[in-house]
Design an enzyme around this catalytic site. Structure first.
Site, PDB file in Angstrom:
ATOM      1  N   GLU A   1     -22.647   2.311 -40.300  1.00  0.00           N
ATOM      2  CA  GLU A   1     -22.922   1.583 -41.654  1.00  0.00           C
ATOM      3  C   GLU A   1     -23.832   0.477 -41.812  1.00  0.00           C
ATOM      4  O   GLU A   1     -24.590   0.097 -42.815  1.00  0.00           O
ATOM      5  CB  GLU A   1     -21.688   1.593 -42.579  1.00  0.00           C
ATOM      6  CG  GLU A   1     -20.672   0.335 -42.217  1.00  0.00           C
ATOM      7  CD  GLU A   1     -19.408   0.249 -43.081  1.00  0.00           C
ATOM      8  OE1 GLU A   1     -19.361   0.657 -44.156  1.00  0.00           O
ATOM      9  OE2 GLU A   1     -18.274  -0.134 -42.339  1.00  0.00           O
TER      10      GLU A   1
ATOM     11  N   CYS B   1     -20.677   0.129 -59.911  1.00  0.00           N
ATOM     12  CA  CYS B   1     -21.572  -0.723 -60.584  1.00  0.00           C
ATOM     13  C   CYS B   1     -20.753  -1.923 -60.932  1.00  0.00           C
ATOM     14  O   CYS B   1     -19.607  -2.040 -61.017  1.00  0.00           O
ATOM     15  CB  CYS B   1     -22.294  -0.019 -61.670  1.00  0.00           C
ATOM     16  SG  CYS B   1     -23.033   1.420 -61.407  1.00  0.00           S
TER      17      CYS B   1
ATOM     18  N   LYS C   1     -19.371  -1.366 -52.560  1.00  0.00           N
ATOM     19  CA  LYS C   1     -18.060  -2.068 -52.188  1.00  0.00           C
ATOM     20  C   LYS C   1     -16.880  -1.051 -52.679  1.00  0.00           C
ATOM     21  O   LYS C   1     -15.851  -0.873 -52.087  1.00  0.00           O
ATOM     22  CB  LYS C   1     -17.722  -3.357 -52.622  1.00  0.00           C
ATOM     23  CG  LYS C   1     -16.439  -4.049 -52.225  1.00  0.00           C
ATOM     24  CD  LYS C   1     -16.313  -4.286 -50.658  1.00  0.00           C
ATOM     25  CE  LYS C   1     -15.258  -4.823 -50.047  1.00  0.00           C
ATOM     26  NZ  LYS C   1     -15.095  -4.532 -48.620  1.00  0.00           N
TER      27      LYS C   1
ATOM     28  N   HIS D   1     -14.933  19.139 -24.976  1.00  0.00           N
ATOM     29  CA  HIS D   1     -14.858  20.326 -25.579  1.00  0.00           C
ATOM     30  C   HIS D   1     -16.283  20.500 -26.489  1.00  0.00           C
ATOM     31  O   HIS D   1     -16.472  21.355 -27.343  1.00  0.00           O
ATOM     32  CB  HIS D   1     -13.643  20.183 -26.522  1.00  0.00           C
ATOM     33  CG  HIS D   1     -12.426  20.507 -25.990  1.00  0.00           C
ATOM     34  ND1 HIS D   1     -12.092  21.573 -25.057  1.00  0.00           N
ATOM     35  CD2 HIS D   1     -11.668  19.435 -25.473  1.00  0.00           C
ATOM     36  CE1 HIS D   1     -10.865  21.262 -24.415  1.00  0.00           C
ATOM     37  NE2 HIS D   1     -10.623  19.963 -24.781  1.00  0.00           N
TER      38      HIS D   1
ATOM     39  N   ASN E   1     -20.310   1.737 -65.874  1.00  0.00           N
ATOM     40  CA  ASN E   1     -20.014   2.055 -64.328  1.00  0.00           C
ATOM     41  C   ASN E   1     -19.288   3.252 -64.390  1.00  0.00           C
ATOM     42  O   ASN E   1     -18.294   3.350 -65.249  1.00  0.00           O
ATOM     43  CB  ASN E   1     -19.238   0.917 -63.753  1.00  0.00           C
ATOM     44  CG  ASN E   1     -18.387   1.178 -62.507  1.00  0.00           C
ATOM     45  OD1 ASN E   1     -18.965   2.025 -61.841  1.00  0.00           O
ATOM     46  ND2 ASN E   1     -17.318   0.606 -62.242  1.00  0.00           N
ATOM     47  N   GLY E   2     -19.613   4.474 -63.426  1.00  0.00           N
ATOM     48  CA  GLY E   2     -18.810   5.545 -63.646  1.00  0.00           C
ATOM     49  C   GLY E   2     -19.590   6.785 -63.814  1.00  0.00           C
ATOM     50  O   GLY E   2     -20.848   6.709 -63.682  1.00  0.00           O
TER      51      GLY E   2
ATOM     52  N   LYS F   1     -18.427   1.405 -38.521  1.00  0.00           N
ATOM     53  CA  LYS F   1     -18.958  -0.074 -38.702  1.00  0.00           C
ATOM     54  C   LYS F   1     -20.328  -0.025 -38.254  1.00  0.00           C
ATOM     55  O   LYS F   1     -21.487  -0.553 -38.784  1.00  0.00           O
ATOM     56  CB  LYS F   1     -18.234  -1.124 -38.074  1.00  0.00           C
ATOM     57  CG  LYS F   1     -16.806  -1.316 -38.625  1.00  0.00           C
ATOM     58  CD  LYS F   1     -16.962  -2.435 -39.757  1.00  0.00           C
ATOM     59  CE  LYS F   1     -16.642  -1.885 -41.139  1.00  0.00           C
ATOM     60  NZ  LYS F   1     -15.680  -1.177 -41.294  1.00  0.00           N
TER      61      LYS F   1
ATOM     62  N   TRP G   1     -25.525   1.037 -58.817  1.00  0.00           N
ATOM     63  CA  TRP G   1     -25.470   1.702 -57.705  1.00  0.00           C
ATOM     64  C   TRP G   1     -25.553   3.142 -58.181  1.00  0.00           C
ATOM     65  O   TRP G   1     -24.865   3.668 -58.885  1.00  0.00           O
ATOM     66  CB  TRP G   1     -24.051   1.438 -56.895  1.00  0.00           C
ATOM     67  CG  TRP G   1     -24.177   2.059 -55.746  1.00  0.00           C
ATOM     68  CD1 TRP G   1     -24.582   1.679 -54.398  1.00  0.00           C
ATOM     69  CD2 TRP G   1     -23.509   3.309 -55.332  1.00  0.00           C
ATOM     70  NE1 TRP G   1     -24.372   2.674 -53.238  1.00  0.00           N
ATOM     71  CE2 TRP G   1     -23.548   3.757 -54.059  1.00  0.00           C
ATOM     72  CE3 TRP G   1     -22.708   4.638 -56.082  1.00  0.00           C
ATOM     73  CZ2 TRP G   1     -23.153   5.045 -53.457  1.00  0.00           C
ATOM     74  CZ3 TRP G   1     -22.225   5.637 -55.585  1.00  0.00           C
ATOM     75  CH2 TRP G   1     -22.397   5.979 -54.007  1.00  0.00           C
TER      76      TRP G   1
ATOM     77  N   ARG H   1     -20.970  -4.783 -55.577  1.00  0.00           N
ATOM     78  CA  ARG H   1     -20.354  -3.512 -56.314  1.00  0.00           C
ATOM     79  C   ARG H   1     -21.820  -2.442 -56.426  1.00  0.00           C
ATOM     80  O   ARG H   1     -21.621  -1.378 -56.659  1.00  0.00           O
ATOM     81  CB  ARG H   1     -19.940  -3.779 -57.716  1.00  0.00           C
ATOM     82  CG  ARG H   1     -18.644  -4.595 -57.611  1.00  0.00           C
ATOM     83  CD  ARG H   1     -18.249  -4.734 -58.972  1.00  0.00           C
ATOM     84  NE  ARG H   1     -17.699  -3.425 -59.601  1.00  0.00           N
ATOM     85  CZ  ARG H   1     -16.656  -2.751 -59.430  1.00  0.00           C
ATOM     86  NH1 ARG H   1     -15.604  -3.488 -58.438  1.00  0.00           N
ATOM     87  NH2 ARG H   1     -16.304  -1.633 -60.002  1.00  0.00           N
TER      88      ARG H   1
ATOM     89  N   GLU I   1     -13.096   3.546 -36.378  1.00  0.00           N
ATOM     90  CA  GLU I   1     -13.448   2.599 -37.044  1.00  0.00           C
ATOM     91  C   GLU I   1     -14.748   1.997 -36.489  1.00  0.00           C
ATOM     92  O   GLU I   1     -15.788   1.464 -37.319  1.00  0.00           O
ATOM     93  CB  GLU I   1     -12.386   1.714 -37.332  1.00  0.00           C
ATOM     94  CG  GLU I   1     -12.587   0.082 -38.082  1.00  0.00           C
ATOM     95  CD  GLU I   1     -13.238   0.382 -39.346  1.00  0.00           C
ATOM     96  OE1 GLU I   1     -13.165   1.417 -39.910  1.00  0.00           O
ATOM     97  OE2 GLU I   1     -13.657  -0.794 -39.855  1.00  0.00           O
TER      98      GLU I   1
HETATM   99  C1  F6R Z   1     -16.041   0.846 -44.596  1.00  0.00           C
HETATM  100  C2  F6R Z   1     -15.710   0.642 -46.223  1.00  0.00           C
HETATM  101  C3  F6R Z   1     -15.225   1.985 -46.782  1.00  0.00           C
HETATM  102  C4  F6R Z   1     -14.096   1.921 -47.512  1.00  0.00           C
HETATM  103  C5  F6R Z   1     -13.533   2.950 -48.437  1.00  0.00           C
HETATM  104  C6  F6R Z   1     -12.321   2.891 -49.055  1.00  0.00           C
HETATM  105  O1  F6R Z   1     -16.451  -0.473 -44.165  1.00  0.00           O
HETATM  106  O2  F6R Z   1     -15.544  -0.433 -46.651  1.00  0.00           O
HETATM  107  O3  F6R Z   1     -15.202   3.174 -45.995  1.00  0.00           O
HETATM  108  O4  F6R Z   1     -13.114   1.495 -46.552  1.00  0.00           O
HETATM  109  O5  F6R Z   1     -14.743   3.162 -49.159  1.00  0.00           O
HETATM  110  O6  F6R Z   1     -12.267   1.511 -49.955  1.00  0.00           O
HETATM  111  P1  F6R Z   1     -10.898   1.102 -50.443  1.00  0.00           P
HETATM  112  O7  F6R Z   1     -10.132   0.601 -49.282  1.00  0.00           O
HETATM  113  O8  F6R Z   1     -11.150   0.242 -51.254  1.00  0.00           O
HETATM  114  O9  F6R Z   1     -10.022   2.188 -50.810  1.00  0.00           O
END
Ligand code: F6R
Length: 614
Positions: free
Chosen positions: A497, A2, A609, A513, A101-102, A494, A75, A27, A490
């Site tokens: 998400e 958050c 984020k 498999h 937050n937490g 992308k 969040w 966030r 990756e």
């Molecule tokens: C995907 C994404 C997440 C972060 C993951 C780790 O686009 O952003 O999968 O990569 O939450 O976050 P960090 O790198 O901040 O530890």
């Protein structure tokens, strides 16, 4: 997870707080709220949904006179996104308001005790429990700071909190434990926030609060104290050198697009000062005092984990260091973990605050391992707790989906492989790259910014065209082999998400498999088939997909013998550095798909984020 901001100053505080929340919206954004004192009354205004909903509610409030306020963008962790669960939460007597937050892990226990004492709860949150615990402790402690500290000492878990009280309308209290919280020192005004952009237009002077610290701030004064015993602590404020311009959209439609297009600059910045004068060695003074690892364990989450998987290929191939790569949430609970003497752990995290990665770092340190932290956010928890921190220098990444951070992590991993190769070479190890080979590889890295700069617009065009063509797909496979397998993961991450299309990244050789059973004409495949030693294998896998009527987009190089529905040509680079050209293509495809489907590109649903909860 958050976003929190607290303000004590000379300006109308609520607009400052709302504006700060806007810069923290990445966030969390399922609800938002603010608290301020008006005529001795602690007033809380909250709304479900994005910040605009809160602003609408505030339009009917006379807020201008308050010069002290706090705000929160949420969040959800406890309780559904709803106004009753939005922060701030008030104590039953209406004298205290808290944003958080937490997660307070023992909140049920505390709640039962408070309920027995007559407290009632209007939300499902742990935050409402905590604010009432502070209210309860006020009965026995001599002042608010004592009650705040006493309650926090009882709370188990991770938190960054900000507290206001109607008796002290000009003061904000805040504290942190395993969640980010930064104090900003202005002139005649002070701030506290989960991230620097929240207050950057007002001050560049910051104090990175430590775990277990409280800050009490008015407009002209502040004190930091140890939560444990309220003894004062001291800090030398640091100056933030980057500016808001770096955190704005700069004419792009979305932050994500801007951040994809920033990748050439990210590589240039990442290389600056990192190459020796002869151009045949990497300079990483952060690692000079540490031995070359016998084995390296890379631990990370999400996109950062994908960077680690890719980096393994370079570290093993260029520096001959055996590497294991693990997801942090798995690593932290693996009982049989046995780190050997001379093993090194590398944790990778853009935010430097990811709860699982931070926990993995702490476990590794407890076991006596040397832990390197590769982070983007300066002063983040991981950077501070690691034995040595390396920074990716990608600048603030605002879009929730990580893009330029991965590019910067890949660059640093390449530099680490070159650096350790150089150290082994100097020690006469024969199993590593020679000076000439390193000079060649560094030359390639240095050529990347111009190469990407030239190709990004064309890639964007291709991505737009292909996204429209495949927009009705409900599923996608992403296939890759060797160093392209992490890219397949990756690409799939992308796509899912951002556009909420089901996508799976697979090692191409695994298809037969089981997963190939899914292929039909409505289930397309995005194949990475670059010009490297594994190309013939990748081609065979593509043919297998086509034999089941699967449509194929192949990200490939010019001149390759491939017959696919869409042959997307990207610039040729030797493996594994070709990943630097493939990555933006994958990112742009997902970006265009999500934008075309009308999704919220920068803030996809259910995501945040910085994942500071488990
Ligand atoms: C995907 C994404 C997440 C972060 C993951 C780790 O686009 O952003 O999968 O990569 O939450 O976050 P960090 O790198 O901040 O530890």
């Amino acid at each position: 997870m958050c976003g929190i901001i607290g303000y004590a100053g000379h300006r109308p505080a609520v607009p400052v707080v709302v504006e700060g929340l806007r810069r923290l919206e990445y966030r969390g954004y399922d609800s938002a709220g603010t608290a301020f004192v008006r005529q001795g009354d602690l007033r809380v205004v909250r709304a479900k949904g994005k910040l605009a909903a809160l602003e609408e509610k505030l339009a009917g409030e006379p807020v201008v006179t308050a010069t002290c306020a706090m705000g929160h963008t949420r969040w959800a962790t406890h309780g559904v996104p709803a106004e009753r669960n939005a922060h701030p939460h008030l104590s039953n007597d209406g004298t205290l308001a808290l944003v958080h937050n937490g997660i307070i892990e023992n909140y049920q226990e505390i709640k039962e005790d408070l309920t027995a004492r007559g407290y009632v709860f209007h939300s499902e949150t742990d935050t409402e429990v905590l604010v009432n615990l502070i209210a309860e402790r006020r009965k026995s402690e001599k002042d608010l700071r004592g009650a705040f500290a006493a309650a926090l000492r009882e709370a188990k878990g991770a938190y960054a909190v900000c507290l206001m009280c109607n008796d002290e309308p000009e003061t904000v209290y805040a504290a942190r434990m395993s969640a980010p919280l930064i104090f900003g020192l202005g002139t005649g005004e002070n701030f506290v926030a989960s991230d620097i952009p929240a207050f950057l237009p007002y001050t560049r002077q910051v104090v990175f609060l430590e775990d277990g610290e409280i800050v009490c701030a008015t407009a002209t004064n502040y004190e930091t104290l140890r939560l444990e015993d309220l003894r004062p602590t001291t800090h030398v404020p640091q100056t933030i050198l980057w500016d808001m311009q770096a955190a704005q959209k700069g004419g792009y439609r979305h932050f994500m697009l801007k951040e994809i297009f920033e990748q050439p600059r990210v590589i240039t910045d990442g290389l600056t000062g990192r190459v020796n004068g002869d151009g045949d060695g990497a300079l990483l003074p952060e690692l000079d005092s540490l031995p070359v690892p016998e084995r390296l364990h890379i631990v990370a989450c999400g996109t950062s984990w994908h960077s680690g998987l890719w980096g393994r290929h370079l570290l093993e191939h260029w520096a001959h260091i055996p590497v294991q790569v693990e997801i942090a949430s798995e690593f932290r609970y693996r009982e049989s973990l046995l780190l050997r003497k001379d093993d090194m752990v590398l944790v990778i995290s853009q935010s430097g605050e990811t709860a699982d990665t931070l926990a993995a770092l702490r476990i590794a340190r407890e076991q006596g391992a040397t832990v390197l932290g590769l982070c983007n956010v300066v002063g983040s928890s991981i950077a501070r707790e690691a034995s040595s921190a390396l920074y990716t220098q990608a600048g603030p990444e605002i879009s929730v989906a990580s893009t330029k951070a991965m590019c910067s992590q890949m660059l640093m991993l390449a530099l680490m492989a070159l650096y350790w190769s150089g150290r082994k070479d100097a020690g006469d190890a024969s199993d590593t790259q020679t000076k000439d080979q390193r000079r060649y590889l560094i030359g390639l890295l240095e050529s990347l910014p111009a190469l990407l700069e030239a190709h990004l617009p064309g890639m964007h065009e291709n991505a737009r065209r292909l996204a429209r063509k495949y927009a009705d797909a409900r599923n996608f496979f992403y296939l890759g082999r060797g160093h392209c397998f992490p890219l397949a993961l990756e690409g799939a991450l992308k796509l899912k998400e951002l556009s909420y299309i089901h996508a799976e990244g697979y090692a191409a050789g695994e298809m037969k498999h089981g997963p190939i059973a899914l292929i039909d004409s409505a289930f397309p495949t995005f194949a990475l088939a670059l010009d490297d030693a594994l190309f013939p294998k990748a081609k065979s896998n593509i043919v297998e997909v086509q034999a089941r009527q699967g449509k194929v987009i192949a990200l490939a190089n010019e001149g390759l013998d491939l017959a696919v529905d869409d042959h997307w040509v990207i610039p040729r680079l030797p493996a594994p550095l070709s990943a630097f050209a493939a990555l933006p293509a994958l990112q742009l495809f997902s970006y265009e798909m999500a934008d075309y489907l009308g999704k919220d590109v920068d803030q996809p649903r259910n995501l945040a984020k910085s994942v500071t909860v488990e």
